[in-house]
Design an enzyme around this catalytic site. Structure first.
Site, mmCIF file in Angstrom:
data_model
loop_
_atom_site.group_PDB
_atom_site.id
_atom_site.type_symbol
_atom_site.label_atom_id
_atom_site.label_comp_id
_atom_site.label_asym_id
_atom_site.label_seq_id
_atom_site.Cartn_x
_atom_site.Cartn_y
_atom_site.Cartn_z
ATOM 1 N N CYS A 180 10.774 17.471 22.651
ATOM 2 C CA CYS A 180 10.419 17.976 21.837
ATOM 3 C C CYS A 180 9.120 17.683 21.188
ATOM 4 O O CYS A 180 8.646 16.934 20.628
ATOM 5 C CB CYS A 180 11.393 17.438 20.701
ATOM 6 S SG CYS A 180 11.535 16.378 19.108
ATOM 7 N N LEU B 252 0.586 -1.519 0.421
ATOM 8 C CA LEU B 252 0.091 0.278 -0.311
ATOM 9 C C LEU B 252 1.012 1.143 0.397
ATOM 10 O O LEU B 252 0.545 2.492 -0.799
ATOM 11 C CB LEU B 252 -0.807 -0.031 1.005
ATOM 12 C CG LEU B 252 -2.345 1.309 1.263
ATOM 13 C CD1 LEU B 252 -2.944 1.145 -0.398
ATOM 14 C CD2 LEU B 252 -2.942 1.109 2.500
ATOM 15 N N TRP C 209 10.437 3.741 21.084
ATOM 16 C CA TRP C 209 10.343 2.974 20.072
ATOM 17 C C TRP C 209 10.927 1.551 19.689
ATOM 18 O O TRP C 209 10.883 2.026 18.685
ATOM 19 C CB TRP C 209 11.051 4.119 19.303
ATOM 20 C CG TRP C 209 10.680 5.357 19.485
ATOM 21 C CD1 TRP C 209 9.228 6.022 20.078
ATOM 22 C CD2 TRP C 209 10.754 7.036 18.736
ATOM 23 N NE1 TRP C 209 8.494 7.226 19.852
ATOM 24 C CE2 TRP C 209 10.106 8.287 19.669
ATOM 25 C CE3 TRP C 209 12.276 6.765 18.734
ATOM 26 C CZ2 TRP C 209 10.374 9.607 19.526
ATOM 27 C CZ3 TRP C 209 12.601 8.194 18.227
ATOM 28 C CH2 TRP C 209 11.865 9.798 19.170
ATOM 29 N N GLU D 282 11.349 22.087 22.624
ATOM 30 C CA GLU D 282 10.653 23.063 21.379
ATOM 31 C C GLU D 282 9.497 24.287 22.361
ATOM 32 O O GLU D 282 8.593 24.098 23.624
ATOM 33 C CB GLU D 282 9.590 21.645 20.741
ATOM 34 C CG GLU D 282 9.444 22.300 19.646
ATOM 35 C CD GLU D 282 7.884 21.082 19.065
ATOM 36 O OE1 GLU D 282 8.602 20.229 18.512
ATOM 37 O OE2 GLU D 282 6.533 21.261 19.522
ATOM 38 N N GLU E 150 5.286 11.670 25.142
ATOM 39 C CA GLU E 150 4.855 10.717 24.399
ATOM 40 C C GLU E 150 3.946 9.252 25.727
ATOM 41 O O GLU E 150 2.760 8.897 24.875
ATOM 42 C CB GLU E 150 5.530 9.846 23.301
ATOM 43 C CG GLU E 150 5.655 10.550 22.051
ATOM 44 C CD GLU E 150 6.860 9.642 20.841
ATOM 45 O OE1 GLU E 150 7.336 10.565 20.352
ATOM 46 O OE2 GLU E 150 6.277 8.387 20.993
ATOM 47 N N LYS F 172 -0.078 11.373 18.019
ATOM 48 C CA LYS F 172 0.149 10.253 18.353
ATOM 49 C C LYS F 172 -1.764 8.946 19.083
ATOM 50 O O LYS F 172 -2.323 10.483 19.441
ATOM 51 C CB LYS F 172 0.481 9.785 19.743
ATOM 52 C CG LYS F 172 2.387 9.983 19.285
ATOM 53 C CD LYS F 172 3.085 10.262 19.931
ATOM 54 C CE LYS F 172 2.911 9.337 20.740
ATOM 55 N NZ LYS F 172 3.732 8.012 20.523
ATOM 56 N N ASP G 260 19.008 12.799 24.326
ATOM 57 C CA ASP G 260 18.039 12.942 24.165
ATOM 58 C C ASP G 260 16.288 11.703 24.350
ATOM 59 O O ASP G 260 16.939 11.021 25.070
ATOM 60 C CB ASP G 260 17.972 13.096 22.295
ATOM 61 C CG ASP G 260 18.523 13.666 21.205
ATOM 62 O OD1 ASP G 260 18.602 14.557 22.046
ATOM 63 O OD2 ASP G 260 19.633 13.243 20.661
ATOM 64 N N HIS H 156 10.164 22.649 11.857
ATOM 65 C CA HIS H 156 9.530 21.182 11.078
ATOM 66 C C HIS H 156 8.286 21.892 9.858
ATOM 67 O O HIS H 156 7.687 21.775 8.943
ATOM 68 C CB HIS H 156 7.784 21.088 11.972
ATOM 69 C CG HIS H 156 8.482 20.361 13.397
ATOM 70 N ND1 HIS H 156 8.767 21.415 14.388
ATOM 71 C CD2 HIS H 156 8.900 18.815 13.531
ATOM 72 C CE1 HIS H 156 9.606 20.044 15.422
ATOM 73 N NE2 HIS H 156 9.131 19.252 14.891
ATOM 74 N N HIS I 279 16.967 16.748 25.578
ATOM 75 C CA HIS I 279 16.524 17.510 24.497
ATOM 76 C C HIS I 279 15.089 16.776 24.216
ATOM 77 O O HIS I 279 15.333 16.081 24.579
ATOM 78 C CB HIS I 279 17.519 17.101 22.945
ATOM 79 C CG HIS I 279 15.826 17.665 22.463
ATOM 80 N ND1 HIS I 279 16.152 19.087 22.209
ATOM 81 C CD2 HIS I 279 15.676 16.682 21.095
ATOM 82 C CE1 HIS I 279 14.863 19.173 20.155
ATOM 83 N NE2 HIS I 279 14.266 17.359 20.261
HETATM 84 N N1 GLN Z 1 20.097 14.055 18.007
HETATM 85 C C1 GLN Z 1 18.831 13.950 17.392
HETATM 86 C C2 GLN Z 1 17.809 15.194 16.328
HETATM 87 O O1 GLN Z 1 18.766 15.624 16.083
HETATM 88 C C3 GLN Z 1 17.183 14.122 18.175
HETATM 89 C C4 GLN Z 1 15.995 14.378 17.233
HETATM 90 C C5 GLN Z 1 14.423 13.837 18.601
HETATM 91 O O2 GLN Z 1 14.946 15.347 19.217
HETATM 92 N N2 GLN Z 1 13.292 13.706 17.645
HETATM 93 O O3 GLN Z 1 17.919 14.157 15.234
HETATM 94 ZN ZN ZN Z 2 13.307 17.521 18.418
#
Ligand code: GLN
Ligand code: ZN
Length: 747
Positions: free
Chosen positions: A636, A21, A554, A658, A598, A112, A592, A687, A634
């Site tokens: 996001c 698909l 994930w 973010e 999530e 999500k 990260d 984005h 980090h």
């Molecule tokens: N270090 C990762 C990147 O810059 C972080 C990605 C993310 O936050 N999803 O791709």
């Molecule tokens: Zn990110």
């Protein structure tokens, strides 16, 4: 109620075992396949799925989708935003314009699906919305299956969940609640049910998973109202209301009192639901006994015991998966490379259907329980060294010296300016980078050749960052296909599939690694890349790691021990990596955790326990770092409210986050809870392909200085640059650097 359900599944993968698909819709989008060709592929996939499900007593239909099942409902009831309708495209192209946008218009927002990695499109509704049953997809698919001799049960997202997932349209007045439109929508569902009945449908399944999360009394009243009205229709199919990913909570008595014929229970996510099953004694209980969203074989004897307990209450039993099988790969049989001892513990969608069929034959068909023998999954092998090490972890392992002392040590080592500039890690994955990976796969180059090309790419990215004038550099992550897969491939305890694709959104699929046993790190995973990058420049280079929560989020994870323990095993492996990076002279290490928010549990009462282990695992991973090593993290996503204390609890020296889309609001929120370490609010929204100007970035930074002293403030994009192109990234980073320099001079 004269028609039983028997054995069934709540939904099934639709992308095809070889992602047929995906390929077909992508060819359609690029004009290489016409509409008729796409329909043919789709009809073939539907027929194939129905054949694979034909051993079940009740076969679902309408689980197919060209893109997303929530979008399907929006289109079915004509919930099409004016910007997409006004394009004047045909039905299929309007549908795809809503999903993906066009050059002129933005798509629906994507988010999500509960706590899974599937993403749905968010319908937009407002006072102007007029629901109308303009589509016929569920009816057409029912007829299509019937013409193949298979009687099916159409599956639809239910009306209340649909509105709870929707968002107010841009023109809606402030405070508009999509749920206020329930009456009009239920009217259209009623018409649909009558149409389905007229076509011969005996059962429909209406999914209301929104009710396994906490809901207000008004929302529960809406559920009651909707199903009172649908159940009271005089000529309708039997109704199964399905909920999954947790316990129905207060919604269970509401459904029990309604006149719907069947209710599903997710007995995998919420085995305690069995205690209240007597509430449903005059209904069919569709028992979710086979896990729909993980890859392990079911202990069928245990499942049969649970099923028998339901029969004991007097309720009629049906046997099912806990949720749709959309979330697992299609077929284990094609995975010939998996180690036999891992494989013998697994079941993918097809194998799970077989489990349901067997349970049905024993629990409902009166066949001997021998049919369930030989199915128990083996247990995960133990790594005693890992367990011994974990047993020795003390709170000190999760604690660094107080921040002020660390800050001084870092300051004298790194000598960074106020408002230091950096990026989040990845740089654009160019055609050349992807080509190198493809060449390695096909054997056109060997490992050494691949390594060489990646080292050259790292050098290019370092030179570019120096030239742009960034303060803290990154190596750019060219060697990483995916920030989780990269680590999973380098840790012992993970297995990888060949064709274990799971739909993430639209035509996008992922192949989550499978964490099947105790976990350890046979060798350093990232050190040589960081070392190489650092050798090229006097500026500090950040080491880049993916945190334990994100690695688990994930992947498919083991369910034979608490997630907290699995997370700590990952954390210990990362802790060793941190030590090796330090030993190689890396002064800044970023871990990260984009998935922290999530995987937040759907119900409030489960959140504290989750955040405790999530934060604990991060701190175990980073707690061994020397005071003069600067630890970054980090995150996001934009909804920080629920996890803001946890962000503080990570105790990172710098948090990049973010914020570009929310205009720096997060900073005030962080300040309000007493967060007092470094913070880098994203000032460039990666984005979007738009290049932010220097004035714009300087404006955001100036705003940020009102909430956070400039000495603790960083300037950075809001996420990795992997998906962008250099044409946008270069000017955007130049503007970011000049904006930071300007604002430094002003404060
Ligand atoms: N270090 C990762 C990147 O810059 C972080 C990605 C993310 O936050 N999803 O791709
Ligand atoms: Zn990110």
């Amino acid at each position: 109620m004269n028609v039983p359900i028997g054995s069934t599944v709540l939904g099934y993968p639709r992308i095809g075992g070889r992602r047929e698909l995906k390929r077909a819709v992508e060819r359609y989008w690029s004009g290489r396949l016409d509409e008729a060709g796409l329909y043919d592929v789709a009809a073939g996939l539907r027929a194939q799925a129905w054949r694979e499900l034909s051993g079940l007593d009740s076969v679902p239909s309408n689980t197919f989708s060209y893109y997303d099942q929530v979008l399907d409902i929006a289109v079915l009831f004509d919930v099409i935003p004016a910007r997409h309708r006004d394009l004047g495209l045909n039905a299929l192209d309007t549908y795809f314009a809503m999903a993906r946008g066009t050059d002129e218009v933005t798509p629906l927002e994507m988010t999500k699906w509960f706590d899974t990695n599937y993403h749905y499109l968010v319908p937009e509704v407002g006072p102007e919305t007029r629901f109308a049953l303009t589509g016929d997809k569920p009816v057409a698919e029912y007829r299509e299956a019937a013409s193949l001799g298979i009687k099916t049960r159409p599956v639809l997202v239910g009306p209340v969940t649909f509105l709870l997932l929707a968002k107010p349209s841009a023109d809606a007045p402030a405070g508009f609640a999509p749920l206020s439109l329930l009456d009009g929508l239920v009217e259209q569902y009623a018409e649909l049910l009558e149409t389905l009945r007229a076509a011969g449908v005996e059962w429909v399944q209406l999914d209301e998973p929104a009710f396994v999360a906490d809901r207000t009394p008004d929302e529960l009243a809406a559920l009651q109202d909707a199903y009172y009205r649908l159940a009271n229709l005089s000529d309708r199919p039997n109704i199964l209301v399905a909920g999954y990913f947790g316990d129905w909570g207060e919604a269970l008595p509401v459904l029990a009192e309604s006149s719907v014929e069947a209710v599903s229970l997710d007995l995998v996510a919420a085995p305690e639901a069995i205690e209240r099953v007597a509430l449903l004694r005059d209904k069919i209980v569709v028992a979710g006994l086979v896990e729909g969203r993980n890859v392990w074989r079911t202990d069928l004897h245990r499942a049969a015991e649970l099923g028998a307990r339901i029969t004991d209450t007097g309720a009629a039993l049906a046997v099912s998966t806990s949720c749709s099988l959309l979330h697992v790969p299609l077929d284990l049989d094609v995975e010939t490379d998996l180690a036999p001892e891992v494989r013998s513990r697994l079941a993918f969608a097809k194998q799970k259907v077989d489990e349901v069929v067997r349970l049905g034959r024993v629990l409902l068909g009166g066949e001997s329980a021998d049919l369930l023998s030989g199915t128990a999954a083996g247990t995960a092998p133990r790594d005693e060294a890992v367990r011994a090490r974990l047993a020795e972890v003390t709170p000190e392992h999760r604690t660094r010296v107080p921040y002020p002392d660390r800050a001084d040590a870092q300051e004298s080592r790194l000598r960074l300016p106020a408002l230091a500039t950096t990026t989040i890690g990845s740089f654009p994955q160019t055609g050349a980078v992807r080509q190198a990976r493809a060449d390695l796969r096909t054997g056109a180059i060997d490992e050494a050749g691949y390594e060489q090309r990646m080292r050259e790419e790292v050098e290019r990215v370092i030179r570019l960052q120096e030239e742009i004038g960034l303060d803290v550099l990154v190596h750019g992550e060219p060697e990483r296909n995916d920030m989780v897969q990269y680590f999973a491939e380098r840790l012992d305890g993970f297995a990888h599939t060949e064709l274990g694709w799971v739909q993430s959104y639209g035509s996008r699929c992922v192949r989550p690694p499978i964490l099947h046993s105790d976990l350890s790190r046979p060798a350093p995973m990232t050190v040589r890349w960081a070392e190489h990058a650092q050798s090229l420049t006097p500026k500090p280079v950040k080491g880049m790691l993916t945190g334990p929560v994100t690695i688990l989020a994930w992947s498919f994870v083991r369910t034979d021990q608490p997630l907290a323990d699995t997370a700590d095993q990952v954390a210990l492996a990362l802790r060793d990596e941190v030590a090796d990076l330090e030993a190689a002279g890396i002064g800044i290490i970023q871990v990260d955790e984009p998935a922290l928010r999530e995987t937040l549990p759907l119900r409030e009462r489960d959140r504290k326990a989750y955040l405790d282990w999530a934060v604990g695992a991060f701190r175990l991973a980073t707690g061994g770092a020397a005071p003069w090593t600067q630890v970054h993290t980090h995150l996001c996503y934009s909804e920080f409210g629920d996890v803001i204390h946890a962000i503080d609890g990570l105790d990172a020296d710098v948090t990049t986050i973010e914020a570009a889309r929310s205009r720096m609001e997060i900073l005030a929120d962080l300040a309000a809870i007493g967060y007092a370490r470094g913070v880098g609010p994203g000032v460039y929204d990666i984005h979007s392909p738009r290049v932010p100007g220097t004035d714009e970035v300087a404006g955001l930074l100036t705003e940020a200085t009102k909430a956070v002293p400039v000495t603790r403030l960083w300037a950075n994009p809001d996420c990795g640059l992997k998906t962008r192109g250099y044409a946008e990234v270069e000017p955007a980073l130049r503007n970011l650097v000049s904006a930071a320099i300007r604002v430094r001079g002003q404060v």
